[in-house]
Design a protein around this motif. Structure first.
Motif, PDB file in Angstrom:
ATOM      1  N   THR A 197      -9.485 -10.979  -6.274  1.00 45.15           N
ATOM      2  CA  THR A 197     -10.062  -9.662  -6.490  1.00 45.15           C
ATOM      3  C   THR A 197      -9.111  -8.768  -7.259  1.00 45.15           C
ATOM      4  O   THR A 197      -9.512  -8.030  -8.159  1.00 45.15           O
ATOM      5  N   ALA A 198      -7.833  -8.836  -6.891  1.00 42.74           N
ATOM      6  CA  ALA A 198      -6.856  -7.994  -7.588  1.00 42.74           C
ATOM      7  C   ALA A 198      -6.805  -8.369  -9.058  1.00 42.74           C
ATOM      8  O   ALA A 198      -6.786  -7.495  -9.937  1.00 42.74           O
ATOM      9  N   LEU A 199      -6.800  -9.668  -9.337  1.00 40.33           N
ATOM     10  CA  LEU A 199      -6.744 -10.104 -10.735  1.00 40.33           C
ATOM     11  C   LEU A 199      -7.974  -9.613 -11.494  1.00 40.33           C
ATOM     12  O   LEU A 199      -7.873  -9.146 -12.626  1.00 40.33           O
ATOM     13  N   TYR A 200      -9.122  -9.730 -10.849  1.00 38.98           N
ATOM     14  CA  TYR A 200     -10.342  -9.283 -11.513  1.00 38.98           C
ATOM     15  C   TYR A 200     -10.307  -7.771 -11.739  1.00 38.98           C
ATOM     16  O   TYR A 200     -10.735  -7.278 -12.776  1.00 38.98           O
ATOM     17  N   SER A 201      -9.774  -7.055 -10.744  1.00 43.79           N
ATOM     18  CA  SER A 201      -9.781  -5.597 -10.827  1.00 43.79           C
ATOM     19  C   SER A 201      -8.963  -5.071 -11.992  1.00 43.79           C
ATOM     20  O   SER A 201      -9.253  -4.012 -12.529  1.00 43.79           O
ATOM     21  N   VAL A 202      -7.931  -5.807 -12.372  1.00 44.59           N
ATOM     22  CA  VAL A 202      -7.065  -5.325 -13.441  1.00 44.59           C
ATOM     23  C   VAL A 202      -7.905  -4.977 -14.672  1.00 44.59           C
ATOM     24  O   VAL A 202      -7.703  -3.947 -15.309  1.00 44.59           O
ATOM     25  N   VAL A 203      -8.881  -5.834 -14.967  1.00 39.12           N
ATOM     26  CA  VAL A 203      -9.760  -5.547 -16.095  1.00 39.12           C
ATOM     27  C   VAL A 203     -11.091  -4.966 -15.617  1.00 39.12           C
ATOM     28  O   VAL A 203     -11.670  -4.100 -16.255  1.00 39.12           O
ATOM     29  N   GLY A 204     -11.551  -5.455 -14.474  1.00 42.06           N
ATOM     30  CA  GLY A 204     -12.913  -5.155 -14.057  1.00 42.06           C
ATOM     31  C   GLY A 204     -13.091  -3.819 -13.369  1.00 42.06           C
ATOM     32  O   GLY A 204     -14.221  -3.410 -13.109  1.00 42.06           O
ATOM     33  N   MET A 205     -12.024  -3.131 -13.011  1.00 48.01           N
ATOM     34  CA  MET A 205     -12.182  -1.874 -12.271  1.00 48.01           C
ATOM     35  C   MET A 205     -11.921  -0.713 -13.222  1.00 48.01           C
ATOM     36  O   MET A 205     -10.984  -0.745 -14.013  1.00 48.01           O
ATOM     37  N   ASP A 206     -12.761   0.299 -13.128  1.00 48.42           N
ATOM     38  CA  ASP A 206     -12.574   1.434 -14.023  1.00 48.42           C
ATOM     39  C   ASP A 206     -11.349   2.253 -13.609  1.00 48.42           C
ATOM     40  O   ASP A 206     -10.996   2.310 -12.441  1.00 48.42           O
ATOM     41  N   GLU A 207     -10.748   2.872 -14.598  1.00 51.91           N
ATOM     42  CA  GLU A 207      -9.453   3.474 -14.334  1.00 51.91           C
ATOM     43  C   GLU A 207      -9.564   4.699 -13.445  1.00 51.91           C
ATOM     44  O   GLU A 207      -8.639   5.009 -12.698  1.00 51.91           O
ATOM     45  N   ALA A 211       0.833  -1.202   0.000  1.00 55.03           N
ATOM     46  CA  ALA A 211       0.000   0.000   0.000  1.00 55.03           C
ATOM     47  C   ALA A 211       0.869   1.253   0.000  1.00 55.03           C
ATOM     48  O   ALA A 211       0.604   2.206  -0.741  1.00 55.03           O
ATOM     49  N   ILE A 212       1.926   1.248   0.822  1.00 55.11           N
ATOM     50  CA  ILE A 212       2.787   2.432   0.886  1.00 55.11           C
ATOM     51  C   ILE A 212       3.451   2.663  -0.467  1.00 55.11           C
ATOM     52  O   ILE A 212       3.509   3.794  -0.976  1.00 55.11           O
ATOM     53  N   LEU A 213       3.916   1.575  -1.086  1.00 54.22           N
ATOM     54  CA  LEU A 213       4.533   1.716  -2.409  1.00 54.22           C
ATOM     55  C   LEU A 213       3.530   2.254  -3.415  1.00 54.22           C
ATOM     56  O   LEU A 213       3.851   3.114  -4.239  1.00 54.22           O
ATOM     57  N   CYS A 214       2.301   1.752  -3.336  1.00 52.14           N
ATOM     58  CA  CYS A 214       1.260   2.248  -4.243  1.00 52.14           C
ATOM     59  C   CYS A 214       1.058   3.751  -4.047  1.00 52.14           C
ATOM     60  O   CYS A 214       0.835   4.488  -5.007  1.00 52.14           O
ATOM     61  N   LEU A 215       1.150   4.196  -2.791  1.00 44.61           N
ATOM     62  CA  LEU A 215       0.996   5.623  -2.531  1.00 44.61           C
ATOM     63  C   LEU A 215       2.120   6.408  -3.194  1.00 44.61           C
ATOM     64  O   LEU A 215       1.912   7.498  -3.732  1.00 44.61           O
ATOM     65  N   PHE A 216       3.314   5.832  -3.152  1.00 48.07           N
ATOM     66  CA  PHE A 216       4.437   6.532  -3.787  1.00 48.07           C
ATOM     67  C   PHE A 216       4.270   6.603  -5.297  1.00 48.07           C
ATOM     68  O   PHE A 216       4.655   7.575  -5.925  1.00 48.07           O
ATOM     69  N   PHE A 217       3.691   5.533  -5.865  1.00 45.24           N
ATOM     70  CA  PHE A 217       3.497   5.530  -7.317  1.00 45.24           C
ATOM     71  C   PHE A 217       2.060   5.874  -7.654  1.00 45.24           C
ATOM     72  O   PHE A 217       1.377   5.165  -8.381  1.00 45.24           O
ATOM     73  N   TRP A 218       1.585   6.943  -7.073  1.00 46.11           N
ATOM     74  CA  TRP A 218       0.177   7.327  -7.116  1.00 46.11           C
ATOM     75  C   TRP A 218      -0.380   7.364  -8.536  1.00 46.11           C
ATOM     76  O   TRP A 218      -1.436   6.836  -8.825  1.00 46.11           O
ATOM     77  N   GLY A 219       0.351   7.988  -9.442  1.00 46.60           N
ATOM     78  CA  GLY A 219      -0.186   8.191 -10.784  1.00 46.60           C
ATOM     79  C   GLY A 219      -0.047   6.972 -11.685  1.00 46.60           C
ATOM     80  O   GLY A 219      -0.680   6.884 -12.723  1.00 46.60           O
ATOM     81  N   ARG A 220       0.809   6.038 -11.264  1.00 47.17           N
ATOM     82  CA  ARG A 220       1.113   4.951 -12.205  1.00 47.17           C
ATOM     83  C   ARG A 220       0.254   3.724 -11.892  1.00 47.17           C
ATOM     84  O   ARG A 220       0.663   2.797 -11.207  1.00 47.17           O
ATOM     85  N   VAL A 221      -0.939   3.750 -12.453  1.00 47.05           N
ATOM     86  CA  VAL A 221      -1.947   2.758 -12.101  1.00 47.05           C
ATOM     87  C   VAL A 221      -1.515   1.342 -12.470  1.00 47.05           C
ATOM     88  O   VAL A 221      -1.708   0.396 -11.705  1.00 47.05           O
ATOM     89  N   HIS A 222      -0.915   1.211 -13.630  1.00 45.57           N
ATOM     90  CA  HIS A 222      -0.578  -0.149 -14.071  1.00 45.57           C
ATOM     91  C   HIS A 222       0.499  -0.759 -13.196  1.00 45.57           C
ATOM     92  O   HIS A 222       0.487  -1.958 -12.919  1.00 45.57           O
ATOM     93  N   PHE A 223       1.390   0.093 -12.749  1.00 48.98           N
ATOM     94  CA  PHE A 223       2.405  -0.405 -11.835  1.00 48.98           C
ATOM     95  C   PHE A 223       1.748  -0.844 -10.524  1.00 48.98           C
ATOM     96  O   PHE A 223       2.084  -1.895  -9.966  1.00 48.98           O
ATOM     97  N   GLN A 224       0.801  -0.048 -10.061  1.00 46.80           N
ATOM     98  CA  GLN A 224       0.086  -0.416  -8.824  1.00 46.80           C
ATOM     99  C   GLN A 224      -0.630  -1.753  -8.981  1.00 46.80           C
ATOM    100  O   GLN A 224      -0.651  -2.581  -8.070  1.00 46.80           O
ATOM    101  N   GLU A 225      -1.233  -1.950 -10.161  1.00 52.07           N
ATOM    102  CA  GLU A 225      -1.909  -3.224 -10.430  1.00 52.07           C
ATOM    103  C   GLU A 225      -0.965  -4.384 -10.220  1.00 52.07           C
ATOM    104  O   GLU A 225      -1.259  -5.337  -9.499  1.00 52.07           O
ATOM    105  N   ARG A 226       0.179  -4.288 -10.880  1.00 56.23           N
ATOM    106  CA  ARG A 226       1.125  -5.401 -10.823  1.00 56.23           C
ATOM    107  C   ARG A 226       1.636  -5.611  -9.411  1.00 56.23           C
ATOM    108  O   ARG A 226       1.751  -6.733  -8.920  1.00 56.23           O
TER     109      ARG A 226
END
Lengths: 769, 497, 136, 118
Positions: free
Chosen positions: B92-102, B16-31
């Motif tokens: 859920t994370a796997l589903y979200s990659v496609v199933g969650m709106d950007e 979560a903290i890393l995701c916060l650091f990469f706030w704008g980079r959604v695809h990186f957060q996904e992975r």
């Protein structure tokens, strides 16, 4: 043997794929499986006839005492041969009947799955394993009934069948578990030896009733029979297979299987015989009043199932023998007749007998099969049906413990109805004058007429050579049900006796009924209230009633009013607290101690109360926020008085921040409005005060005893020594219980993200998904 | 100190903290999130096998011995729950990659998801009452934000009810915790087991039991405290509903099981009978709500309530067999229900609605989706040989053995309506001719497969759990035996004796 | 219209209050105070600045997005706990340096943890206040 | 003092609950605030009150001695205050957003998610 069962499921999985690749020949390819199974089981015939039993058990779920146990004896062999043999014919029949259907692949899949489940039911030697396959037959039959899923009638029929048999199944499950608990074994073949334990235990009657409900629902016994005529919405091959020859007999099978362990008691005799007898009469009576071929066959099926149950209820050796022979008789002729009905429907476009006639010319092979089957159904010699009927009459006459006269009369009546129905389904369509049909009639393809002919042939062969072909085998079948060895003699000629007279009477009366049908129908029609007011209606009314009640409940509880939700919760908590406190708390210990209270403390308390009251009274938002702030600052002040400087500082700063945020938030919100009525305010007030009072009481009780903290002395001693801090509270926060703080700052961080997202991400700024 | 106990918190937290650091980079957060969840699942399995082999594991945070610091303890129940949390997170994370709106992904969806799981894992592992409160709050605030994220009207309306009622629950929990400390002088659960008997007014302990029952009962959505759930669960995107349905109410149930096997076992005649009564009502009212619905997700939401009744039934009967059944039921229902919610998401993607009246034709349109719905739906209805059957069978058997006939009868009655409601969805959304033609499967093949993958795994699991039931059921039995024998837990946590 | 006096005053007040907040943070281990209260003092300073000079200026006076301050704070907090894991002790076991620094005093992971708390509080408060103020 | 506070807390709880049962969003959030104060005060009170002796170890002492306020409830309350703050501020903003979207302060207008017929 496991493979024999599992192969069907495997084949079901690949059937759609096979169908996709070979299309036209898929039926001929897939039939190999049931044929092979038939051959495999038939190869055991000799062993079984010699009185052997073949058992296999595989561990499956030892932690729940469920093993995958199978046993092949005379009873199960009879069943698996019927299931696989007729199954083979049906696969072929279906391949032609549904030749152009886009979902034929799925049809095969469901059919094979059903077949495998049915084999499982017949072979299972563990109560739970049996139940598992039992439920699988319900599900696969659901899928098959709903096969023509574009029609609402199909979907509803399938739903009804599933709900009734499914509910019955649940009763059965409970019953089986009770038996398992009482007998302390889950192996079916061991149950008979614990008959006494089971029957003398207090759980016998409930267990019996529950199991009977399951069996009766599955085998369409009164008053659960009504789903079966609806199930005729299924494609005819399905009706032929499931709803006549196999699945509906699962209930009969289970009754037969459990007869040695549960049967023989007064309750058994009364209920099973009674329900069976009632079913055979009611359904028989309705059968000949219909003109739709499948409806007639459906009701005669119910009637026949009634006869089987009736005989098992009587439970003498002779009755069991009659039941087993009649079971074979019925499967053969009813399977054939259903296929015939399907062929007629398929080739002429109608199955209303009023619109049919003289088909024997255009559909000769089908007519042969139909003729043999109908003769057997009517119980004419030399067909197997005759033998079956004779034994039934013998059995009813000999049931000395019960009421032989009544039973015989009932059987006679049921058989008369049967004869009339047999005449209707064959004489009417195949003889007489040709009628105008939607399609020009011509013979059905080979795959479709072979079934009736083969089954008809068996009926004839078994009838003529009954003693040779069936004697030894049926001796084992009957023994398995009767619970002890029983000598079986079969034959067409028993001499001139009452039984023969009864047979003749049956035929003559049945014939008369058919001949004068047109005159009789108007007389009996008014009697026939069963269809309108019977269990079917009751089920509909009852089920709909529950659904209506359900939606009423839903609207009552889930009413959308947050305040009612809240009220319910507070009310629940208060009630539980009152209930507990009044019964378990000693209120005498409460000490009201205000001696040490200083003046400024009184003032502070008064301030808090005044502020709190102000909040409820004021009509200004800002005033409310300010009063809330006053409460907060007063709390902070209290912390100062009572040795909590860290708390006080935190409370001060948080309170300030909260007030700022609240003002920012509420800035745009409207003025306080009084939406609620005085009455609801009074009610809410009472609940609120009640809860507040409870809390006060609770605090008074608690603070009357001193606190012995097990933790604080440790903190006091080690805060500096081990954790190197003078401020104990801070040391607890960052060290002793630092993990709490970690969670706490996470909450803060998430709240900030949430606020950011709420304020910046608005639906309008987002394109639709 | 067993590091496996802390990692289920740290891994999602650091992700979560890393995701916060990469706030704008959604695809990186996904992975990052998918990787983190995978690790969490692996840790869960490792923890499970460790506890299975070596018995209950503990960790004293900050090296402060129990009961003075915060203790983490993992028995079989905790380990099973952590493992399933990892599984749900990954799916859920796997589903979200496609199933969650950007857009939602840009506003912190992934960090929130991770923190939610961190809170859930914390709740499952902590051995300290106040620390449990903290993890509840972590989980709650993350769920608040996830629920409201997107800011649509329905979401906000649902969120207000959800937030308010859950805050009331938290307030009761907090009160109860404070009182618990003031009465017993300790917060450590194992320590509490030892000292609740010494309280001068034994009635006070029962009073506390009632407060915790209500506080956790709200979170677990039992009758008559469940209203927030059907009011809100169908409002956020399906991936969020899925993770909520899978885990949040189950944390409430977990807490109930933990407290009412470890701490409040002094007056089971009273407390556990109340639980049994609540369980019966919960089942019935939940399923009644479900059969009345015409919106797929709402129907499924009411089922959550109904299933909670079954989970409580095992606790109310209070035998080793019934608890084992409940635990197995919990595993089953998390998997099956999540699969069904994900199906509803795909259905919506295809048809643009959740309304059963408008839906239809999916049976023809997509045989794959049909199977992926039918299997978990039948599992939920308790049809053998799927997972739900064993859960139901074990529970009914335990109930009959304990001679609690009434609740067994109710549970079977409810079961009929569960089946009915599943058939209703099947019949309306799949078999019926559609009012709205289901759209072509017009997204990229790879996306379609990626959406179906987690579904297939979960649906497959209901089947696998049904056929290879024994290993899992044994774990549940082991967990139940540990729960029925709290001395084990207590000595492991407090050491000595 | 923000008053000139107030905006001038807060411009000078800001560094002073920030310094004070650090002081509150550091002394927290031994006297009332700590990361939480320190963080609140610091953010109050910024909030005052935002009120007097406008949100844009206050944002500009901040080197990074408040959101990243939260991330950094959480990161520091969790790292302080993990240091002990690297050294082989359980998570969050306090580790102290022997040397006593002037002003700061003893340095150890609990102090570091408290610093994390301090930063999170600043980040959170500023996120809330900035966004709320901008929303109007 | 515990006795007096018992009544104060009871009143605060009653007021909080009463406010939350109104139909107005604003009252709801204020009610939540009151409830939070009540809960914190309750923990403080049932943790027993000690007048004026903060749990600080003197400069030259190593252990806390004599009478002192129990530090543990204080630490718990501090955590609870902060968590409560975060949650309540979020709730406040949520209510603001709801007001903006729905256009009313009346909770009875916010029942759409509980209506069975869409």
């Amino acid at each position: 043997m496991l493979y024999a069962v599992v192969s069907g499921f495997g084949a079901a999985l690949v059937a759609p794929l096979i169908h996709q690749s070979v299309r036209r020949w898929s039926g001929w390819l897939l039939v190999l499986l049931p044929l092979a199974l038939f051959g495999y089981f038939a190869s055991h015939m000799e062993q079984i006839s010699d009185g052997e039993k073949i058992a296999f058990a595989y561990t499956w779920v030892p932690s729940l005492d469920v093993e995958l146990a199978f046993m092949l004896d005379g009873l199960s062999l009879l069943f698996v041969l019927l299931v696989s043999g007729i199954g083979a014919l049906i696969v072929l029949y279906g391949s032609a009947y549904l030749a152009d259907h886009p979902q034929l692949g799925r049809f095969y899949a469901y059919l094979l799955m059903f077949m495998a489940s049915m084999l499982g039911v017949a072979l299972a030697d563990n109560l739970i394993t049996l139940f598992i396959f039992w439920e699988l037959t319900s599900i696969s039959s659901y899928l098959l009934i709903a096969f023509k899923h574009d029609y609402e009638s199909s979907r509803e029929a399938a739903k009804k069948a599933l709900i009734v048999t499914g509910a019955g199944g649940l009763a059965l499950l409970a019953g089986l578990i009770l038996v398992g608990i009482e007998a302390d074994t889950w192996t079916i073949s061991e149950l008979a030896s614990r008959k006494d334990v089971i029957q003398e235990g207090g759980l016998y009657l409930p267990a019996l009733l529950l199991i009977l409900v399951g069996c009766f629902a599955k085998s369409a016994q009164f008053p659960f029979h009504f789903w079966l005529p609806y199930a005729m919405e299924a494609p005819t091959p399905v009706s032929a297979y499931l709803h006549s020859a196999t699945m509906v007999k699962a209930g009969v099978y289970l009754l037969a299987r459990l007869h040695p362990s549960l049967g023989g008691t007064d309750e058994w005799h009364a209920i099973v015989t009674g329900v069976g007898g009632l079913t055979m009469l009611i359904a028989g009576f309705i059968a000949w009043q219909h003109t739709d071929l499948k409806k007639i066959l459906a009701y005669t099926t119910i009637s026949a199932l009634g006869i089987l149950v009736f005989l098992l209820g009587i439970g003498t050796g002779l009755a069991v023998k009659g039941a087993m022979i009649f079971l074979l008789v019925h499967s053969l002729y009813k399977g054939a007749l259903f296929m015939v009905a399907g062929s007629i429907d398929h080739e002429t476009g109608t199955r209303d007998i009023a619109q049919l006639g003289d088909l024997a010319k255009s559909m000769p092979f089908t007519a042969v099969g139909a003729g043999l089957a109908a003769l057997s159904m009517a119980g004419l010699p030399p067909l197997l049906g005759f033998i079956g009927k004779e034994i039934i009459y013998e059995a009813t006459q000999e049931a000395h413990d019960l009421l032989p006269l009544v039973l015989t009369a009932a059987a006679l009546l049921a058989n008369i109805f049967n004869v009339a129905a047999a005449a209707m389904v064959t004489l009417k369509p195949f003889t007489g004058q040709a009628a105008h049909t939607p399609k020009h009639p011509h013979e059905a393809p080979l795959a479709m007429w072979i079934g009736p002919v083969v089954l008809g042939g068996f009926t004839l062969a078994f009838g003529v050579a009954s003693n040779l072909l069936l004697k030894d085998f049926f001796a084992q079948t009957v023994a398995a049900v009767y619970g002890k060895p029983y000598e079986v003699k079969l034959g067409l000629w028993h001499g001139l006796n009452t039984t023969l007279v009864l047979s003749v009477v049956t035929l003559v009366a049945g014939g008369l009924l058919y001949a004068y049908l047109r005159q009789i129908l108007p007389i009996v029609k008014p009697l026939n209230v069963g269809e309108k007011l019977g269990p079917d209606r009751l089920y509909d009314i009852g089920f709909e009633g529950i659904l209506d009640f359900a939606s009423l409940t839903e609207r009552f509880f889930q009413n959308g009013h947050l305040r009612y939700y809240l009220m319910t919760i507070i009310f629940t908590l208060s009630s539980l607290l009152i209930l507990t406190m009044t019964t378990q708390i000693d209120f005498d210990s409460i000490q009201l101690n205000v001696d040490d209270v200083l003046l400024h403390e009184y003032l502070l308390a008064g301030l808090m109360i005044a502020a709190a009251i102000t909040i409820t009274m004021t009509s200004s938002r800002l005033m409310a926020v300010a009063a809330l702030g006053v409460v907060g600052y007063s709390v902070a002040l209290l912390y100062v008085f009572y040795g909590a400087p860290d708390l006080a500082m935190t409370q001060f700063s948080i309170e300030t921040l909260s007030v700022v945020v609240l003002v920012l938030v509420l800035y745009r919100l409207p003025k306080f409005k009084d939406f609620s009525t005085p009455r609801s305010r009074a009610r809410d007030g009472i609940i609120a005060v009640m809860f507040g009072g409870l809390v006060t009481t609770l605090i008074l009780i608690i603070t009357s005893e001193p606190l012995q903290s097990r933790l604080s002395p440790y903190f006091a001693e080690n805060s500096y020594v081990l954790a190197k801090g003078h401020n104990v509270v801070n040391v607890i926060l960052v060290d002793f219980r630092g993990f709490d703080t970690m969670g706490e700052i996470t909450v803060l961080g998430v709240a900030a993200i949430g606020i950011f997202a709420l304020l910046k991400l608005r639906p309008s700024s987002r394109k639709e998904e | 100190m067993n590091i496996l106990l802390i990692l289920p918190i740290l891994v999602p937290f650091i992700t979560a903290i890393l995701c916060l650091f990469f706030w704008g980079r959604v695809h990186f957060q996904e992975r990052l999130t998918v990787a983190g969840m995978l690790i969490l699942l692996i840790i869960g399995i490792a923890l499970l096998s460790d506890v299975h082999e070596n018995g209950i594991q503990t960790a004293q945070l900050g090296s402060w011995e129990a009961p003075f610091g915060i203790t983490f303890a993992a028995d079989m129940l905790s380990s099973i729950m952590v493992t399933i949390t990892g599984l749900m997170g990954l799916m859920t994370a796997l589903y979200s990659v496609v199933g969650m709106d950007e857009t939602r992904e840009r506003f912190g969806y992934y960090p929130l998801l991770n923190i939610l799981l961190m809170g859930v894992c914390g709740a499952f592992l902590t051995g300290d009452v106040f620390n449990l409160y903290v993890w509840f709050e972590v989980m709650l605030i993350a769920s608040f934000v996830l629920l409201a994220l997107g800011g649509e009207r329905a979401q906000l309306e649902g969120a207000i009810k959800y937030v308010t009622l859950n805050l009331v629950s938290s307030a009761i929990f907090l009160m109860a915790t404070g009182i618990l400390y003031s009465v017993t002088g300790t917060l450590n659960m194992a320590d509490l087991h030892l000292v609740v008997g010494d309280v001068k007014q034994p009635g006070l302990v029962t009073v506390l039991a009632m407060m915790f029952l209500v506080a956790f009962g709200i979170k677990a959505a039992i009758f008559p405290l469940f209203f927030w759930l059907p009011a809100s669960y169908h409002t956020p995107p399906v991936a969020v509903t899925t993770i909520f349905s899978g885990l949040l109410t189950k944390v409430g149930v977990y807490a109930l099981i933990r407290f009412f096997t470890l701490i409040f076992v002094h007056d089971t005649n009273y407390t556990h009978t109340l639980i049994l009564i609540a369980s019966g009502f919960t089942m019935v009212v939940g399923v009644f709500g479900a059969v009345s619905q015409l919106e797929m997700r709402r129907l499924l939401s009411f089922h959550i309530v109904s299933q909670i009744g079954y989970l409580l039934m095992g606790l109310g009967i209070f035998t080793a067999a019934s608890l084992a059944a409940s635990i197995f039921f919990m595993v089953h229902v998390i998997i099956a229900k999540s699969a069904l919610f994900l199906v509803s998401g795909v259905v919506n993607r295809l048809s643009g609605t959740y309304d059963l009246k408008k839906l239809g034709g999916l049976y023809k349109a997509s045989p794959t989706l049909s199977i992926l719905f039918f299997v978990p739906a039948m599992a939920l209805a308790g049809i053998p040989p799927l997972s739900g059957f064993w859960a139901k069978f074990a529970l009914v058997r335990a109930g009959l053995e304990a001679e609690d006939y009434l609740i067994v009868a109710i549970s079977l009655f409810v079961s009929v309506f569960t089946l009915y409601s599943m058939i209703k969805i099947w019949s309306e959304a799949f078999l019926k001719k559609p009012k709205v033609t289901p759209g072509q499967i017009n997204f990229r093949e790879a996306d379609w497969l990626q959406m179906l993958f987690p579904l297939a795994v979960l649906a497959g699991l209901t089947l696998v759990l049904g056929i290879a039931v024994d290993p899992v059921y044994q774990l549940a039995q082991e967990a139940a035996e540990q729960l029925m024998n709290p001395t084990l837990y207590v000595t492991t946590v407090l050491g000595g004796e | 219209m923000p008053s000139l006096i107030l905006s001038t005053a807060t411009r000078y007040l800001l560094p002073l209050m920030l310094l004070f907040s650090v002081f509150v943070l550091i002394r927290g281990h031994n006297e009332p105070g700590g990361g939480f209260i320190g963080g609140l003092v610091a953010s109050t300073a910024y909030a005052l600045y935002a009120i007097s000079s406008g949100v844009e200026k206050a944002r500009a006076a901040l080197p990074i997005e408040p959101r990243y301050i939260i991330a950094v704070g959480l990161g520091i907090a969790v790292t302080s706990g993990m240091i002990s894991m690297i050294l082989g002790d359980p998570f969050m076991t306090s580790q102290w340096l022997d040397t006593v620094f002037p002003v700061i005093g003893k340095v150890g992971t609990p102090v570091m943890f408290d610093t994390g708390v301090y930063l999170v509080v600043i980040g959170v408060t500023l996120t809330i206040i900035f966004n709320l103020a901008e929303g109007e | 003092m515990e006795t007096v506070l018992a009544f104060v807390i009871g009143i605060l709880f009653a007021v909080g609950i009463y406010l939350m049962m109104r139909r107005s969003l604003v009252k709801l959030i204020i009610g939540l605030g009151v409830l939070g104060h009540a809960a914190n005060l309750l923990i403080f009170t049932v943790g027993r009150l000690t007048r004026g002796e903060p749990p600080l170890i003197g400069k030259h002492e190593e252990v806390l001695s004599g009478t002192f306020a129990d530090p543990l409830p204080q630490a718990l309350i501090l955590t609870a205050i902060v968590i409560g703050f975060g949650v309540q501020v979020f709730a406040a903003v949520l209510i603001k957003s709801a007001y903006r979207i729905v256009g009313t302060d009346d909770l009875d207008e916010m029942k759409s998610t509980d209506e069975t017929q869409p």
